[in-house]
Scaffold this motif. Structure first.
Motif, PDB file in Angstrom:
ATOM      1  N   GLU A 112      -2.660  -6.928  12.261  1.00  0.00           N
ATOM      2  CA  GLU A 112      -1.377  -6.341  11.884  1.00  0.00           C
ATOM      3  C   GLU A 112      -1.292  -6.215  10.372  1.00  0.00           C
ATOM      4  O   GLU A 112      -1.642  -7.129   9.633  1.00  0.00           O
ATOM      5  N   LEU A 113      -0.819  -5.066   9.930  1.00  0.00           N
ATOM      6  CA  LEU A 113      -0.722  -4.747   8.515  1.00  0.00           C
ATOM      7  C   LEU A 113       0.704  -4.943   7.994  1.00  0.00           C
ATOM      8  O   LEU A 113       0.920  -5.593   6.973  1.00  0.00           O
ATOM      9  N   ALA A 114       1.673  -4.389   8.719  1.00  0.00           N
ATOM     10  CA  ALA A 114       3.072  -4.465   8.296  1.00  0.00           C
ATOM     11  C   ALA A 114       3.962  -4.157   9.495  1.00  0.00           C
ATOM     12  O   ALA A 114       3.504  -3.577  10.482  1.00  0.00           O
ATOM     13  N   TYR A 115       5.240  -4.528   9.371  1.00  0.00           N
ATOM     14  CA  TYR A 115       6.165  -4.325  10.488  1.00  0.00           C
ATOM     15  C   TYR A 115       7.611  -4.317   9.995  1.00  0.00           C
ATOM     16  O   TYR A 115       7.907  -4.718   8.867  1.00  0.00           O
ATOM     17  N   GLN A 116       8.492  -3.886  10.872  1.00  0.00           N
ATOM     18  CA  GLN A 116       9.934  -3.997  10.668  1.00  0.00           C
ATOM     19  C   GLN A 116      10.579  -3.983  12.056  1.00  0.00           C
ATOM     20  O   GLN A 116      10.320  -3.079  12.854  1.00  0.00           O
ATOM     21  N   ASP A 117      11.370  -4.997  12.336  1.00  0.00           N
ATOM     22  CA  ASP A 117      12.095  -5.095  13.603  1.00  0.00           C
ATOM     23  C   ASP A 117      13.585  -4.948  13.340  1.00  0.00           C
ATOM     24  O   ASP A 117      14.050  -5.157  12.215  1.00  0.00           O
ATOM     25  N   ASN A 118      14.331  -4.610  14.372  1.00  0.00           N
ATOM     26  CA  ASN A 118      15.787  -4.461  14.270  1.00  0.00           C
ATOM     27  C   ASN A 118      16.183  -3.570  13.089  1.00  0.00           C
ATOM     28  O   ASN A 118      16.985  -3.950  12.246  1.00  0.00           O
ATOM     29  N   ILE A 119      15.614  -2.400  13.067  1.00  0.00           N
ATOM     30  CA  ILE A 119      15.850  -1.467  11.956  1.00  0.00           C
ATOM     31  C   ILE A 119      17.270  -0.914  12.040  1.00  0.00           C
ATOM     32  O   ILE A 119      17.705  -0.447  13.090  1.00  0.00           O
ATOM     33  N   SER A 120      17.966  -0.991  10.924  1.00  0.00           N
ATOM     34  CA  SER A 120      19.327  -0.452  10.872  1.00  0.00           C
ATOM     35  C   SER A 120      19.492   0.491   9.677  1.00  0.00           C
ATOM     36  O   SER A 120      20.597   0.716   9.210  1.00  0.00           O
ATOM     37  N   ALA A 121      18.391   1.008   9.193  1.00  0.00           N
ATOM     38  CA  ALA A 121      18.419   1.895   8.026  1.00  0.00           C
ATOM     39  C   ALA A 121      19.090   3.220   8.363  1.00  0.00           C
ATOM     40  O   ALA A 121      18.880   3.774   9.429  1.00  0.00           O
ATOM     41  N   THR A 122      19.884   3.696   7.439  1.00  0.00           N
ATOM     42  CA  THR A 122      20.548   4.991   7.605  1.00  0.00           C
ATOM     43  C   THR A 122      20.021   5.995   6.589  1.00  0.00           C
ATOM     44  O   THR A 122      20.669   6.986   6.311  1.00  0.00           O
ATOM     45  N   SER A 123      18.847   5.725   6.049  1.00  0.00           N
ATOM     46  CA  SER A 123      18.236   6.648   5.092  1.00  0.00           C
ATOM     47  C   SER A 123      16.920   7.171   5.670  1.00  0.00           C
ATOM     48  O   SER A 123      16.513   6.776   6.762  1.00  0.00           O
ATOM     49  N   ASN A 124      16.262   8.034   4.928  1.00  0.00           N
ATOM     50  CA  ASN A 124      15.002   8.594   5.414  1.00  0.00           C
ATOM     51  C   ASN A 124      13.795   7.829   4.871  1.00  0.00           C
ATOM     52  O   ASN A 124      12.672   8.287   4.973  1.00  0.00           O
ATOM     53  N   THR A 125      14.015   6.647   4.311  1.00  0.00           N
ATOM     54  CA  THR A 125      12.935   5.826   3.796  1.00  0.00           C
ATOM     55  C   THR A 125      13.208   4.351   4.101  1.00  0.00           C
ATOM     56  O   THR A 125      14.368   3.917   4.045  1.00  0.00           O
ATOM     57  N   ILE A 126      12.147   3.625   4.465  1.00  0.00           N
ATOM     58  CA  ILE A 126      12.259   2.180   4.690  1.00  0.00           C
ATOM     59  C   ILE A 126      10.999   1.489   4.163  1.00  0.00           C
ATOM     60  O   ILE A 126       9.929   2.085   4.113  1.00  0.00           O
ATOM     61  N   ASP A 127      11.180   0.245   3.771  1.00  0.00           N
ATOM     62  CA  ASP A 127      10.061  -0.599   3.364  1.00  0.00           C
ATOM     63  C   ASP A 127       9.764  -1.554   4.501  1.00  0.00           C
ATOM     64  O   ASP A 127      10.681  -2.156   5.071  1.00  0.00           O
ATOM     65  N   LEU A 128       8.483  -1.698   4.820  1.00  0.00           N
ATOM     66  CA  LEU A 128       8.089  -2.620   5.880  1.00  0.00           C
ATOM     67  C   LEU A 128       7.760  -3.987   5.293  1.00  0.00           C
ATOM     68  O   LEU A 128       7.484  -4.118   4.103  1.00  0.00           O
ATOM     69  N   VAL A 129       7.788  -4.996   6.158  1.00  0.00           N
ATOM     70  CA  VAL A 129       7.400  -6.350   5.778  1.00  0.00           C
ATOM     71  C   VAL A 129       5.881  -6.412   5.856  1.00  0.00           C
ATOM     72  O   VAL A 129       5.297  -6.139   6.904  1.00  0.00           O
ATOM     73  N   CYS A 130       5.241  -6.766   4.756  1.00  0.00           N
ATOM     74  CA  CYS A 130       3.777  -6.838   4.703  1.00  0.00           C
ATOM     75  C   CYS A 130       3.306  -8.204   5.185  1.00  0.00           C
ATOM     76  O   CYS A 130       3.916  -9.223   4.862  1.00  0.00           O
ATOM     77  N   THR A 131       2.228  -8.209   5.949  1.00  0.00           N
ATOM     78  CA  THR A 131       1.640  -9.478   6.369  1.00  0.00           C
ATOM     79  C   THR A 131       0.782 -10.024   5.227  1.00  0.00           C
ATOM     80  O   THR A 131       0.482  -9.313   4.274  1.00  0.00           O
ATOM     81  N   ASP A 132       0.378 -11.280   5.345  1.00  0.00           N
ATOM     82  CA  ASP A 132      -0.485 -11.900   4.335  1.00  0.00           C
ATOM     83  C   ASP A 132      -1.961 -11.749   4.668  1.00  0.00           C
ATOM     84  O   ASP A 132      -2.798 -12.468   4.129  1.00  0.00           O
ATOM     85  N   ALA A 133      -2.277 -10.843   5.551  1.00  0.00           N
ATOM     86  CA  ALA A 133      -3.661 -10.682   6.008  1.00  0.00           C
ATOM     87  C   ALA A 133      -4.588 -10.337   4.844  1.00  0.00           C
ATOM     88  O   ALA A 133      -4.233  -9.582   3.942  1.00  0.00           O
ATOM     89  N   LYS A 134      -5.775 -10.899   4.902  1.00  0.00           N
ATOM     90  CA  LYS A 134      -6.818 -10.620   3.910  1.00  0.00           C
ATOM     91  C   LYS A 134      -7.503  -9.316   4.332  1.00  0.00           C
ATOM     92  O   LYS A 134      -8.059  -9.225   5.417  1.00  0.00           O
ATOM     93  N   LEU A 135      -7.473  -8.313   3.471  1.00  0.00           N
ATOM     94  CA  LEU A 135      -7.875  -6.957   3.838  1.00  0.00           C
ATOM     95  C   LEU A 135      -9.143  -6.468   3.142  1.00  0.00           C
ATOM     96  O   LEU A 135      -9.429  -5.266   3.145  1.00  0.00           O
ATOM     97  N   ASP A 136      -9.916  -7.377   2.581  1.00  0.00           N
ATOM     98  CA  ASP A 136     -11.112  -7.001   1.819  1.00  0.00           C
ATOM     99  C   ASP A 136     -12.020  -6.054   2.604  1.00  0.00           C
ATOM    100  O   ASP A 136     -12.389  -4.981   2.113  1.00  0.00           O
ATOM    101  N   GLN A 137     -12.397  -6.446   3.814  1.00  0.00           N
ATOM    102  CA  GLN A 137     -13.358  -5.662   4.590  1.00  0.00           C
ATOM    103  C   GLN A 137     -12.825  -4.289   4.979  1.00  0.00           C
ATOM    104  O   GLN A 137     -13.597  -3.344   5.160  1.00  0.00           O
ATOM    105  N   TYR A 138     -11.514  -4.143   5.083  1.00  0.00           N
ATOM    106  CA  TYR A 138     -10.927  -2.863   5.466  1.00  0.00           C
ATOM    107  C   TYR A 138     -10.913  -1.895   4.276  1.00  0.00           C
ATOM    108  O   TYR A 138     -11.201  -0.708   4.434  1.00  0.00           O
ATOM    109  N   ILE A 139     -10.572  -2.399   3.100  1.00  0.00           N
ATOM    110  CA  ILE A 139     -10.491  -1.545   1.918  1.00  0.00           C
ATOM    111  C   ILE A 139     -11.885  -1.224   1.370  1.00  0.00           C
ATOM    112  O   ILE A 139     -12.110  -0.167   0.799  1.00  0.00           O
ATOM    113  N   LYS A 140     -12.837  -2.115   1.576  1.00  0.00           N
ATOM    114  CA  LYS A 140     -14.209  -1.848   1.136  1.00  0.00           C
ATOM    115  C   LYS A 140     -14.890  -0.797   2.027  1.00  0.00           C
ATOM    116  O   LYS A 140     -15.846  -0.156   1.611  1.00  0.00           O
ATOM    117  N   ALA A 141     -14.392  -0.615   3.229  1.00  0.00           N
ATOM    118  CA  ALA A 141     -14.979   0.354   4.162  1.00  0.00           C
ATOM    119  C   ALA A 141     -14.701   1.786   3.686  1.00  0.00           C
ATOM    120  O   ALA A 141     -13.760   2.033   2.940  1.00  0.00           O
TER     121      ALA A 141
END
Length: 175
Positions: A112-141
């Motif tokens: 899992e990279l990021a998520y947002q639950d119980n969204i109540s945004a009334t705009s056309n943009t939202i920020d997701l909650v980022c996980t603390d996952a170590k992503l070295d192997q994904y970005i190096k690919a």
């Protein structure tokens, strides 16, 4: 004896502070984006999955621009993930109940990279909650896949296109 203790404490403080300074000098941001299309046929209150086309990373060029290479990268974390509705332009995120994004490569398991639950945004943009996952192997690919799981709380009358802007914090070793 007291002066030796003070000198040792000062030395350790300078040493630890210089390590943080070196890390700051070797830390930079890589930005990537992808588009997610949420179909109007998606069910309400049931999770549905969206697979995006593979995202080609520009990490080799980014590493070179920051005077490092993939073998020296020691830590990659997601700094921010922002979603913006690009079509229809007048749509807001009121239709969305939750969203979870996952990342994978052909050589790495999906996490899992990021998520947002119980969204109540009334705009056309939202920020997701980022996980603390170590992503070295994904970005190096060369490429990675983003899988999105959405749960709608309203019926969509038209497909919705969402742009996902991802910013990764990269820290490299000096040598």
């Amino acid at each position: 004896m007291k002066s030796k203790s003070i000198a040792l404490i000062l030395f350790l403080a300078v040493f630890l502070n210089s390590c943080n300074t070196v890390d700051d000098l070797l830390t930079f941001t890589i930005s990537n984006n992808t588009s997610i299309q949420i179909k109007s046929t998606s069910p309400i209150n049931l999770p549905s999955e969206i697979i995006t086309p593979e995202v080609t990373t520009n990490s080799s060029a980014e590493f070179a621009n920051n005077k490092t290479k993939a073998s020296l990268v020691k830590d990659v974390k997601l700094k921010s993930l922002n979603l913006t509705i690009t079509d229809p332009t007048d749509k807001t995120f009121t239709f969305l109940k939750s969203i979870h994004l996952y990342i994978s490569t052909t050589d790495s398991d999906e996490i899992e990279l990021a998520y947002q639950d119980n969204i109540s945004a009334t705009s056309n943009t939202i920020d997701l909650v980022c996980t603390d996952a170590k992503l070295d192997q994904y970005i190096k690919a060369d490429k990675y896949k983003i899988r999105t799981k959405v749960t709608l709380k309203e019926t969509l009358t038209k497909d919705v296109t969402v742009k996902a802007d991802m910013k990764f914090k990269v820290t490299a070793n000096p040598f």
